[in-house]
Design a protein around this motif. Sequence first.
Motif, mmCIF file in Angstrom:
data_model
loop_
_atom_site.group_PDB
_atom_site.id
_atom_site.type_symbol
_atom_site.label_atom_id
_atom_site.label_comp_id
_atom_site.label_asym_id
_atom_site.label_seq_id
_atom_site.Cartn_x
_atom_site.Cartn_y
_atom_site.Cartn_z
ATOM 1 N N GLY A 152 -2.308 8.942 14.341
ATOM 2 C CA GLY A 152 -3.772 8.799 14.786
ATOM 3 C C GLY A 152 -4.093 7.395 13.916
ATOM 4 N N GLY A 153 -5.183 6.894 14.263
ATOM 5 C CA GLY A 153 -5.851 5.656 13.558
ATOM 6 C C GLY A 153 -4.928 4.306 13.799
ATOM 7 N N GLY A 154 -5.058 3.441 13.185
ATOM 8 C CA GLY A 154 -4.549 2.167 12.962
ATOM 9 C C GLY A 154 -3.581 1.728 11.990
ATOM 10 N N VAL A 155 -2.644 0.651 11.857
ATOM 11 C CA VAL A 155 -1.812 0.741 10.921
ATOM 12 C C VAL A 155 -2.312 0.653 9.485
ATOM 13 N N LYS A 156 -3.616 0.141 9.230
ATOM 14 C CA LYS A 156 -4.075 0.175 7.814
ATOM 15 C C LYS A 156 -4.421 1.486 7.293
ATOM 16 N N ILE A 193 1.008 -1.228 0.089
ATOM 17 C CA ILE A 193 0.120 -0.064 0.009
ATOM 18 C C ILE A 193 0.963 1.255 -0.170
ATOM 19 N N VAL A 194 1.960 1.242 0.856
ATOM 20 C CA VAL A 194 2.797 2.539 1.076
ATOM 21 C C VAL A 194 3.496 2.709 -0.342
ATOM 22 N N ASN A 195 4.000 1.596 -0.914
ATOM 23 C CA ASN A 195 4.436 1.866 -2.213
ATOM 24 C C ASN A 195 4.052 1.791 -3.345
#
Length: 128
Positions: free
Chosen positions: A67-71, A45-47
Motif C-alpha cells: 500500500g501507499g507510495g515509497v515514502k 528513513i529505514v535505518n
Amino acid sequence: MSVTNTSGRRKTAVARIYLKDGAGAITVNGKDHKEYFPTLPLQYIVNQSLEVAELVGRYDITVNVQGGGVKGQAEAVRLAIAKAIVELDAEKKPALRAKGLMTRDMRMVERKKPGRAKARKKFQFSKR
C-alpha cells in the motif's frame, strides 16, 4: 532465538516486520532494502530507528510492506522497527520518542467532497 513481530503504518502503507538476531540484513518484500528503496533519503528513513538506538548490524529484519507510495512505505517500516526495538529493550524508548520515531503519523489524504474539484479546491467561478 526469538523473533519479534510488529507492524507500522503511514498514510495507506502497512509494514509488518520480523526482527531476529543476525548480521544486520534488511529484506523488504524479498529484496535487499537498498534495492527496494534506491534513494539515500529513503534508506536513511529505514535505518533511522536502528541508528538512534545504536543497534545497526545487530538484527536481521524481514519486512512485508504494501500500500501507499515509497515514502509512506519507508516511514511505515521505520515505525515498525522502532516498535520492535522497544519490545526488546524498553530503555531505548525515551531516545526514540525524543526523535519522534514512536508516534504514528495519522495524517491521511482528505476525501473529495461533492460539488468540489478536489478536497478543498472549488470549480472555477463564472460571474455571468
